[in-house]
Write a protein that holds these residues in place. Structure first.
Motif, short mmCIF file in Angstrom:
data_model
loop_
_atom_site.label_atom_id
_atom_site.label_comp_id
_atom_site.label_asym_id
_atom_site.label_seq_id
_atom_site.Cartn_x
_atom_site.Cartn_y
_atom_site.Cartn_z
N LEU A 108 -0.62 82.99 40.62
CA LEU A 108 -1.08 82.33 41.85
C LEU A 108 -0.71 83.07 43.14
CD1 LEU A 108 -0.68 78.53 41.07
CD2 LEU A 108 -2.76 79.88 41.27
N PRO A 109 0.49 83.69 43.25
CA PRO A 109 0.77 84.42 44.49
C PRO A 109 -0.19 85.60 44.71
CG PRO A 109 2.81 83.97 43.35
CD PRO A 109 1.70 83.57 42.42
N ILE A 110 -0.57 86.27 43.65
CA ILE A 110 -1.51 87.39 43.78
C ILE A 110 -2.89 86.84 44.14
CG2 ILE A 110 -2.69 89.24 42.52
CD1 ILE A 110 -0.07 89.67 41.02
N PHE A 111 -3.28 85.75 43.52
CA PHE A 111 -4.56 85.13 43.84
C PHE A 111 -4.58 84.68 45.29
CE2 PHE A 111 -7.28 81.35 44.07
CZ PHE A 111 -8.48 81.93 43.68
N ALA A 112 -3.47 84.11 45.77
CA ALA A 112 -3.39 83.65 47.16
C ALA A 112 -3.47 84.83 48.13
CB ALA A 112 -2.11 82.86 47.38
N ALA A 113 -2.81 85.93 47.79
CA ALA A 113 -2.87 87.12 48.65
C ALA A 113 -4.28 87.67 48.72
CB ALA A 113 -1.90 88.18 48.13
N ALA A 114 -4.96 87.73 47.58
CA ALA A 114 -6.35 88.20 47.56
C ALA A 114 -7.23 87.26 48.38
CB ALA A 114 -6.85 88.31 46.13
N HIS A 115 -6.97 85.96 48.28
CA HIS A 115 -7.74 84.98 49.05
C HIS A 115 -7.54 85.20 50.54
CE1 HIS A 115 -9.78 81.23 49.87
NE2 HIS A 115 -8.78 80.90 50.66
N CYS A 116 -6.32 85.45 50.98
CA CYS A 116 -6.04 85.69 52.40
C CYS A 116 -6.76 86.94 52.89
CB CYS A 116 -4.54 85.83 52.63
SG CYS A 116 -3.63 84.31 52.44
N ILE A 117 -6.72 88.00 52.12
CA ILE A 117 -7.38 89.24 52.51
C ILE A 117 -8.89 89.06 52.56
CG2 ILE A 117 -7.87 91.61 51.77
CD1 ILE A 117 -4.96 91.66 50.72
N LEU A 118 -9.45 88.44 51.54
CA LEU A 118 -10.90 88.25 51.51
C LEU A 118 -11.36 87.29 52.60
CD1 LEU A 118 -11.58 88.23 47.68
CD2 LEU A 118 -12.07 90.03 49.33
N PHE A 119 -10.58 86.26 52.90
CA PHE A 119 -10.94 85.35 53.98
C PHE A 119 -10.97 86.10 55.30
CE2 PHE A 119 -9.75 82.54 57.46
CZ PHE A 119 -10.78 81.62 57.38
N GLY A 120 -9.99 86.96 55.52
CA GLY A 120 -9.96 87.76 56.75
C GLY A 120 -11.16 88.67 56.86
N LEU A 121 -11.55 89.30 55.74
CA LEU A 121 -12.72 90.17 55.75
C LEU A 121 -14.00 89.40 56.04
CD1 LEU A 121 -11.95 92.56 52.77
CD2 LEU A 121 -12.09 93.15 55.18
N VAL A 122 -14.15 88.26 55.40
CA VAL A 122 -15.36 87.45 55.62
C VAL A 122 -15.42 86.98 57.07
CG1 VAL A 122 -16.47 85.27 55.01
CG2 VAL A 122 -15.62 86.77 53.21
N ALA A 123 -14.30 86.54 57.62
CA ALA A 123 -14.29 86.11 59.02
C ALA A 123 -14.60 87.27 59.95
CB ALA A 123 -12.93 85.50 59.35
N SER A 124 -14.08 88.45 59.66
CA SER A 124 -14.34 89.62 60.51
C SER A 124 -15.81 90.02 60.47
CB SER A 124 -13.49 90.80 60.05
OG SER A 124 -12.14 90.49 60.17
#
Length: 157
Positions: free
Chosen positions: A19-35
């Protein structure tokens, strides 16, 4: 993800991700989608008060309305939309739980209802006009062709 769920080994691989790795990937991908979403504002006139208003209101309400729906649901054990038609309740509550959906609905509504000047120049319409047809820009041929020259077997319609 549907494809991977059909093959058990791939599904097991994704299920085994901590889950921590999944959460980190989610944070990075959310940032990319928002950008990427905000990069579409590059071609609009952000010195225009109209565009600043639309962007600010859409971002603020896109964060505020879903939070209201979450808090209401946590307290009342059902969403703010509460009619006899459960499918309608689920439909509206699902839409308004999503921040991007709320922001998109509000931004599209405001962009199409608020008065604008200069036939859409502030909105960035002249820049997007050349991409409305495939032959409108020579770069389209380069960007949208199939890899390995496969487009010779599948010509564009």
């Amino acid at each position: 993800m549907i494809f991977f769920s059909m093959l058990g080994k791939f599904g097991a691989f994704f299920a085994s991700i901590p889950l921590p790795i999944f959460a980190a990937a989610h944070c990075i991908l959310f940032g990319l989608v928002a950008s990427v979403g905000l990069s579409f504002l590059e071609f609009t006139n952000m010195n225009s008060l109209r565009n600043l208003f639309i962007t600010g209101v859409a971002l603020f309400l896109g964060l505020s309305i879903p939070e209201y729906f979450r808090e209401y649901t946590a307290k009342a054990l059902h969403g703010p939309t509460h009619t006899k038609a459960r499918w309608f309740n689920d439909f509206l509550n699902t839409i308004f739980f999503s921040s991007p959906s709320v922001a998109l609905i509000i931004a599209a509504f405001l962009d199409n209802t608020l008065d604008y000047k200069d036939s859409g120049k502030d909105r960035g319409m002249p820049w997007w006009a050349k991409f409305r047809s495939f032959k409108g820009d020579t770069r389209n041929e380069e960007f949208y062709t199939l890899p390995f020259n496969l487009n010779r077997f599948f010509p564009p319609s």
